[in-house]
Design an enzyme around this catalytic site. Sequence first.
Site, PDB file in Angstrom:
ATOM      1  N   HIS A  19      -8.201   3.040   1.174  1.00  0.00           N
ATOM      2  CA  HIS A  19      -8.377   4.360   1.777  1.00  0.00           C
ATOM      3  C   HIS A  19      -9.829   4.760   1.956  1.00  0.00           C
ATOM      4  O   HIS A  19     -10.213   5.310   2.993  1.00  0.00           O
ATOM      5  CB  HIS A  19      -7.679   5.428   0.926  1.00  0.00           C
ATOM      6  CG  HIS A  19      -7.874   6.814   1.457  1.00  0.00           C
ATOM      7  ND1 HIS A  19      -8.937   7.618   1.086  1.00  0.00           N
ATOM      8  CD2 HIS A  19      -7.170   7.530   2.368  1.00  0.00           C
ATOM      9  CE1 HIS A  19      -8.858   8.775   1.731  1.00  0.00           C
ATOM     10  NE2 HIS A  19      -7.801   8.744   2.522  1.00  0.00           N
ATOM     11  N   HIS A  37       3.160   7.145   1.624  1.00  0.00           N
ATOM     12  CA  HIS A  37       1.727   7.381   1.767  1.00  0.00           C
ATOM     13  C   HIS A  37       0.943   6.508   0.790  1.00  0.00           C
ATOM     14  O   HIS A  37       0.981   6.712  -0.418  1.00  0.00           O
ATOM     15  CB  HIS A  37       1.466   8.862   1.487  1.00  0.00           C
ATOM     16  CG  HIS A  37       0.052   9.283   1.640  1.00  0.00           C
ATOM     17  ND1 HIS A  37      -0.737   9.672   0.586  1.00  0.00           N
ATOM     18  CD2 HIS A  37      -0.723   9.387   2.757  1.00  0.00           C
ATOM     19  CE1 HIS A  37      -1.926  10.009   1.034  1.00  0.00           C
ATOM     20  NE2 HIS A  37      -1.949   9.849   2.342  1.00  0.00           N
TER      21      HIS A  37
HETATM   22  O1  G3P Z   1      -2.654   9.336   7.375  1.00  0.00           O
HETATM   23  C1  G3P Z   1      -2.056  10.525   6.976  1.00  0.00           C
HETATM   24  C2  G3P Z   1      -2.842  10.930   5.825  1.00  0.00           C
HETATM   25  O2  G3P Z   1      -2.851   9.788   5.024  1.00  0.00           O
HETATM   26  C3  G3P Z   1      -4.231  11.292   6.230  1.00  0.00           C
HETATM   27  O3  G3P Z   1      -5.011  11.543   5.165  1.00  0.00           O
HETATM   28  O4  G3P Z   1      -6.906  10.929   3.784  1.00  0.00           O
HETATM   29  O5  G3P Z   1      -4.616  10.403   3.021  1.00  0.00           O
HETATM   30  O6  G3P Z   1      -5.637   9.116   4.877  1.00  0.00           O
HETATM   31  P1  G3P Z   1      -5.551  10.430   4.177  1.00  0.00           P
HETATM   32 CA    CA Z   2      -3.933   7.748   5.775  1.00  0.00          CA
END
Ligand code: G3P
Ligand code: CA
Length: 298
Positions: free
Chosen positions: A52, A10
């Site tokens: 992000h 992530h």
């Molecule tokens: O993409 C999965 C997760 O990353 C979604 O939340 O806010 O971390 O992009 P975010």
């Molecule tokens: Ca994401």
Amino acid sequence: MNKAPVVIAHRGASGYLPEHTFPAKALAHGMGADFLEQDVVASRDGRLIVFHDLFLDQLTDVAQRYPGRARPDGRSYCIDFSLAEIRTLRVTERRGKDGIAARYPGRFPAGTGSFRIHTLEEELEFIRGLNRSTGRQAGVYAEIKDPDWHHQHDVPLGDRVVGTLRDFGYRARDDGFFVQCFSASELQRVRTAYGADLPLVQLLEEGADVRRPALSAIAGYANAIGPAISLAWPDRGLVGMAHELGLLVHPYTFRADALPPGFKNFAELVSTFVEGLGVDGLFTDFPDLVVQQARTTT
Ligand code: G3P
Ligand code: CA
């Protein structure tokens, strides 16, 4: 025996290094992650960057480097800066909303290091290089961030992301990639425009409708769901229902330093989702821990 779930780094190995930087992606690759995630937003000149947030404040020195460029809400938006300007910024560990304290205090020290923002093309080239030099294939997992915002700024982000992936050979599921988005309408549009081979993931935020009719509708255009952890646990049958409908389940986000309520430790959390619920993959800031655990217990 269950099939081992895929481990999705992530924002890279973001538990150890500032998110979405090349070092965080290289570390995740070396840790054995199956997929490296890209959140994608656009710059003023329409270049795609791996970042992000829609705004730069919590992860960069934009306020010091470009004073007076914030909007009335106090934020400096990526879409208001050229790629050349964005490249001058120093990326740091994420800070909280006050812009001062680290969001996750035990991680890489905020305000230190020399990290930069890069483009989606540069990241795909980087992963291709690592796949070749290590002989181990990691996939890509790109998120179309806030397509409505980008359409308002005349950037068809979904088309641009999918087009860039296609330029790098990512066209069908066997090519080792996914495209994810929170917007159902954008995913449906992308499905119509690019066809059935594109592996699409419907992200579902906390509180989303995950009853059978809603999941059944998603199964009409997507291959997988990416639910917030809280939608899958406590268990109300989400994973089983999704599987019956032919959807893979890749919940987010597994953080060793931010456990959901009720879990004693990270191993228990991972085990609950992998062995207990039978998910098909996990988004995690700590890919090494999940790789180690998921591959020894499945
Ligand atoms: O993409 C999965 C997760 O990353 C979604 O939340 O806010 O971390 O992009 P975010
Ligand atoms: Ca994401």
